[in-house]
Each structure stands twice: as structure tokens, then as C-alpha cells.
Write an enzyme that holds these catalytic residues in place. Structure first.
Site, mmCIF file in Angstrom:
data_model
loop_
_atom_site.group_PDB
_atom_site.id
_atom_site.type_symbol
_atom_site.label_atom_id
_atom_site.label_comp_id
_atom_site.label_asym_id
_atom_site.label_seq_id
_atom_site.Cartn_x
_atom_site.Cartn_y
_atom_site.Cartn_z
ATOM 1 N N TRP A 147 0.796 -1.221 0.000
ATOM 2 C CA TRP A 147 0.000 0.000 0.000
ATOM 3 C C TRP A 147 0.832 1.275 0.000
ATOM 4 C CZ3 TRP A 147 1.383 2.905 4.143
ATOM 5 C CH2 TRP A 147 1.873 2.251 5.277
ATOM 6 N N ASN A 148 2.093 1.202 0.426
ATOM 7 C CA ASN A 148 2.840 2.451 0.642
ATOM 8 C C ASN A 148 3.402 3.061 -0.629
ATOM 9 O OD1 ASN A 148 4.626 0.272 0.516
ATOM 10 N ND2 ASN A 148 6.087 1.184 1.934
ATOM 11 N N LYS A 171 -2.227 -8.243 -8.039
ATOM 12 C CA LYS A 171 -3.168 -7.986 -6.967
ATOM 13 C C LYS A 171 -2.646 -6.815 -6.154
ATOM 14 C CE LYS A 171 -4.857 -9.046 -2.504
ATOM 15 N NZ LYS A 171 -4.712 -7.606 -2.231
ATOM 16 N N PRO A 172 -3.286 -5.641 -6.227
ATOM 17 C CA PRO A 172 -2.851 -4.496 -5.432
ATOM 18 C C PRO A 172 -3.317 -4.618 -3.984
ATOM 19 C CG PRO A 172 -4.773 -3.894 -6.701
ATOM 20 C CD PRO A 172 -4.428 -5.317 -7.083
ATOM 21 N N ALA A 173 -2.716 -3.844 -3.100
ATOM 22 C CA ALA A 173 -3.125 -3.822 -1.694
ATOM 23 C C ALA A 173 -4.548 -3.304 -1.573
ATOM 24 C CB ALA A 173 -2.173 -2.936 -0.892
ATOM 25 N N GLY A 224 6.252 -6.687 0.771
ATOM 26 C CA GLY A 224 5.441 -6.569 1.973
ATOM 27 C C GLY A 224 6.217 -7.019 3.192
ATOM 28 N N SER A 225 5.516 -7.441 4.205
ATOM 29 C CA SER A 225 6.154 -7.797 5.465
ATOM 30 C C SER A 225 6.896 -9.122 5.363
ATOM 31 C CB SER A 225 5.119 -7.883 6.586
ATOM 32 O OG SER A 225 4.309 -9.034 6.421
ATOM 33 N N GLU A 246 10.580 -8.903 -1.624
ATOM 34 C CA GLU A 246 11.176 -7.691 -1.049
ATOM 35 C C GLU A 246 10.408 -7.414 0.233
ATOM 36 O OE1 GLU A 246 11.356 -4.122 0.246
ATOM 37 O OE2 GLU A 246 10.453 -3.520 -1.663
ATOM 38 N N LEU A 247 11.096 -7.654 1.377
ATOM 39 C CA LEU A 247 10.402 -7.734 2.661
ATOM 40 C C LEU A 247 10.802 -6.598 3.602
ATOM 41 C CD1 LEU A 247 10.735 -11.622 2.993
ATOM 42 C CD2 LEU A 247 8.927 -10.292 1.876
ATOM 43 N N CYS A 280 9.968 0.903 3.438
ATOM 44 C CA CYS A 280 10.788 -0.209 3.931
ATOM 45 C C CYS A 280 12.259 0.149 4.018
ATOM 46 C CB CYS A 280 10.594 -1.438 3.048
ATOM 47 S SG CYS A 280 10.887 -1.114 1.306
ATOM 48 N N GLU A 378 10.775 -2.326 13.227
ATOM 49 C CA GLU A 378 10.549 -1.334 12.189
ATOM 50 C C GLU A 378 9.336 -0.486 12.577
ATOM 51 O OE1 GLU A 378 10.389 -1.357 7.311
ATOM 52 O OE2 GLU A 378 9.487 -3.034 8.403
#
Length: 474
Positions: A147-148, A171-173, A224-225, A246-247, A280, A378
Site C-alpha cells: 500500500w505504501n 493484486k494491489p493492496a 510486503g512484510s 522484497e520484505l 521499507c 521497524e
């Protein structure tokens, strides 16, 4: 704005009702998207699989032409896309438009980089043989974006996949899907063939299950996370999918005593407070050499106190809202924990909530210590804790004391000290006197639990290619 799925060349609103998209600055509804699930995701994957044979055989020049049409349309409509982005995500409008421009840079980069997919011929060990190495598109790519950065993360995944000859399902947030819908509208206008690009909004668990289990999906790319990334990795094991993950991050900023302090403060501000700290690669903890910690802290306090907080559509706003209540409460929890353990608030340390919107003021903490939550978790908010250190070796040890390894920053005018830090920091991205190192032509990604693979640069295209070795006996 009413968002829609885009599946097999058609827009539709199928699914179990709709998801309301809210403006985090006002609490008002911005629009809706359909709440799709397994059925919609399966249809999208099947469409991409059907389109793959023909799309993968198109020339790189045909793909580049379509990508550049999309690129040009995106820039022509950057204010429109930027406004949608600000309304659903909250970041200041100028920053949102900048993200759209950044997104376009990935499209143009990979449009050209796709023309440079080279194989090679290897000398054979015996006469009468030839050895060739070819590069081929991996197949259907499924993408889950955060989402960011709803525009940038879509372009950073979609552009190289298409340039490589893959077909794409996104698939978007659920918090920020409308930016993706608008980007897809422009991509459709650019002329991508039926089934090559597909967009599905809705249930993350249901759509994600299809992405990780469907045999036609040969690559999953996710930002994402770390926790969600690990779960997707487990689910993908059954089909041995190619993965790019990419976390999470926990970026340190190190300021040595020979640093240009004006540059260091400027870099720390750019890293820490961009997107209200919701990136991130944000600097999450700042280590400053003891002899300059007081001066640096004062300068950072002065700079942070000048930032204007508010609705991202209002003129002059530099810090928008946090995305939701959880984000606000985490920032507040980190600050309160730090204060209880001996930190001092130089500026900020509080916020305001109104009409389901959550604003947290830019915060600078001094006297931070390693036992504080903010130094281990974080934050994803505009909180900058400062801790002192004595030696360069101590700074590296403190910086590496985390399970994450996405981005790190340091400031020094010494080539030898900078070389030592850059070679010993366990991070995939290192900014040396640079608080904003990301660019389309450079590989972006982390070490340790911050992910697998790279996006951007030459590596970003390689992520969507398979290597095939052909041995020929004449």
C-alpha cells in the site's frame, strides 16, 4: 472512483461485494473495488497462461514500443494518477507525483533493457559439439504489491516482466488499489494484447492461495512484510515457484565524526521522513559518533520541527497521515517505550486522531539505547531515535544487530572509513552520503530476512528469465 478487475481484456466487477477505499487524511470514502477471490484470480491466471505463448514470441522491439506508450501516457496523466494516490494513501501530492515519475522511469528503463537479453556460446570440451546458453521468459508472473508505494511497486514488477516476455497478473493492496486501476487503464490504452496484463482486487488470502498453488504461475513477486513473505514462500514450495520477495527493513543511519553535517541532516531527513516514515528503506535508527551527537541532534530537531503535517492535498504539506490506526499506535508505542527507558523527546512525540484519520508529528528522540523497541522493530512512522557510539567498529556491530538487511546509510568524508563501512554492513542497499539511493537502473533488494532477489537494474530483468543450456552434437 469505481475500480474494476481487468481479466482477459475485459473490465468487470465480479466478486463478493466491494471493498471501500478510504482517504486516511479525512476518513472519507474515495471509491470502491470489487472484492474478488479464487474465481477471479483463477480466471486471470488462465487468461495470462493462454496469452503467454504468443506474447513470449513477440520481438523485444514490439514489447518496448508498447511499454513506452504506457510510459508516455503515465507521464501525461501524472497529476491525475498522483491525486488518486494521495487520496487513497495520504502522502503529499508533490511526493505522489514524484512517485508516478519514478514509476515511469522503471518502464522506460526496462523497455530498453529488454533489448539486451543476451545468451552466449561456450567452447565445447570435445570436437563436434556446440554449447549454447539461451534466456527465455519464466512464464506467467503473479504480483502482490504493497500500500505504501502503489504506483512504483506495480511498475517495478510489471515493466521487467513484460519486457522479458512474461504475462502478468497483479493484486494491489486493499488499502490502495485505485492507483493500480488507473495505471491499468493507461496500460490498456497503450495497447497491450488481450490476456497479457490482468488485475484482480479482493481477498489477499484467497487470491494469494491461487497465486501460490496454480501450476501455470511460474513466478511470484511480492513486496510486503517478512511474516507474509515467509508464508507465501511456504505455500509456493508445492509448485517450486520462482520467487522475488522484497520484505521488511530496519535501516540504520550512521554519522561519523568527519561527516558533512549539513549533508548528513539532509540525508537523514530524506530517508527518515519521506512518506511519513512509511517506507521499507526508511532510516529507523540513527547512530551518531559521540563527539558530534549533540550538534547533529540539534540540527535534526530544527529541521524536523519545520515539517508541515496535514492532508496531502493541501499546499505545503510535507508529512501526511499514517495509513491507519495500527500504524499510529505503533509509532506512539515506540515513543512511549523509549521515554520510559530514558530517551528524551526533542520534538514531536505526539499526534492527533480525528474522523478515522491518524497524524503523528515528526519526532526526534535522543539518548536512545539498544533495549528500546524502536531500536529493534521497524516503526513505519516519523520517529527518529538517536544513539551515540564511540568507534567505527561499534557502529557496524550495532547496525548489523538485526535479522533484517534491506538498506543502510552512512555519512563520512573519509574514503577509507567509508569503504570499511560499505564492505562490512550486511545490507543489500547502502547509501554513502546519500539518503535517497533508489533508482530504476540499480538493483533493489535485501539480505537476511529482508528478502530474496533484486528489482531494478540488470538484475531486475534477470529475475523474469530462465536460463536454458543447449548442448548440440553435430
Amino acid at each position: 472512483m469505481e475500480g474494476r478487475h481487468y481479466i482477459n481484456g475485459e473490465w468487470n466487477t465480479s466478486g463478493n461485494g466491494v471493498i471501500e477505499v478510504m482517504n486516511p487524511a479525512t476518513g472519507e470514502q474515495v471509491g470502491t473495488v470489487p472484492n474478488g477471490g479464487e474465481e477471479e484470480a483463477t480466471k486471470a491466471v488462465e487468461a495470462a497462461a493462454a496469452a503467454f505463448p504468443s506474447w513470449s514470441k513477440t520481438t523485444v522491439y514490439e514489447r518496448a514500443e508498447l511499454l513506452m506508450k504506457w510510459h508516455d501516457l503515465l507521464l501525461e496523466n501524472k497529476e491525475d494518477v498522483g491525486k488518486i494516490l494521495t487520496m487513497e494513501m495520504g502522502k503529499p501530492l508533490a511526493e505522489a507525483i514524484g512517485e508516478v515519475e519514478y514509476s515511469a522511469s522503471f518502464i522506460s528503463w526496462f523497455a530498453e533493457e529488454g533489448k539486451r537479453v543476451y545468451g552466449r556460446t561456450i567452447p565445447a570440451s570435445k570436437p563436434g559439439k556446440r554449447i549454447q546458453v539461451n534466456k527465455q521468459p519464466v512464464g506467467v508472473v503473479a504480483s502482490i504489491t504493497p500500500w505504501n508505494f502503489p504506483a512504483a511497486m506495480m511498475a517495478r514488477k510489471m515493466a521487467p516482466a513484460l519486457a522479458a516476455g512474461c504475462t502478468f497478473v497483479a493484486k494491489p493492496a486493499k488499502l490502495t488499489p485505485l492507483t493500480a486501476v488507473r495505471m491499468y487503464e493507461l496500460a490498456v490504452e497503450a495497447g497491450f494484447p488481450k490476456g497479457v496484463i490482468n488485475l484482480v482486487s479482493g481477498s489477499a488470502s484467497k487470491i494469494g492461495k491461487v497465486f501460490t498453488s496454480h501450476p501455470d504461475v511460474r513466478k511470484l513477486t511480492f513486496t510486503g512484510s517478512t511474516e507474509v513473505g515467509k508464508e507465501l514462500m511456504k505455500q509456493s514450495a508445492e509448485t517450486m515457484q520462482n520467487l522475488s520477495l522484497e520484505l521488511g527493513g530496519h535501516a540504520p543511519i550512521i554519522v561519523l565524526d568527519d561527516a558533512d553535517l549539513d549533508l548528513a541532516v539532509e540525508g537523514a531527513m530524506a530517508s527518515k521522513f519521506r512518506n511519513a516514515g512509511q517506507t521499507c528503506v526508511c532510516g529507523n535508527r540513527i547512530y551518531v559518533q559521540q563527539s558530534i551527537v549533540e550538534e547533529f541532534s540539534q540540527r535534526l530537531q530544527e529541521a524536523a520541527s519545520k515539517l508541515k503535517v496535514g492532508n496531502g492535498l493541501d499546499e505545503g504539506v510535507q508529512i501526511g497521515p499514517l495509513i491507519d490506526k495500527d500504524g499510529y499506535e505503533k509509532s506512539d508505542r515506540h515513543v512511549k517505550d523509549a521515554v520510559e527507558k530514558g530517551a528524551k523527546v526533542l520534538v514531536g512525540g505526539d499526534g492527533r486522531t480525528e474522523n478515522n484519520s491518524y497524524f503523528y508529528n515528526p519526532t526526534v528522540l535522543v539518548n536512545a539505547s539498544s533495549d528500546m523497541l524502536v531500536m529493534h522493530e521497524e516503526t513505519f512512522g516519523p520517529v527518529a531515535p538517536i544513539m551515540s557510539f564511540e568507534t567505527d567498529e561499534e557502529a557496524v556491530k550495532l547496525a548489523n544487530d538485526t535479522r533484517f538487511g534491506l538498506a543502510a546509510y552512512f555519512f563520512t568524508e573519509s574514503m577509507s572509513r567509508g569503504t570499511y563501512l560499505s564492505e562490512n554492513l550486511e545490507y543489500g542497499i547502502v547509501g554513502w552520503n546519500d539518503g535517497a539511493p533508489s533508482s530504476a537502473q540499480a538493483p533493489f533488494g535485501g539480505m537476511k530476512e529482508s528478502g530474496i532477489g533484486r528489482e531494478g537494474g540488470q538484475e531486475g530483468l534477470e529475475a523474469f528469465l530462465e536460463t536454458k543450456y543447449v548442448s548440440i552434437k553435430l
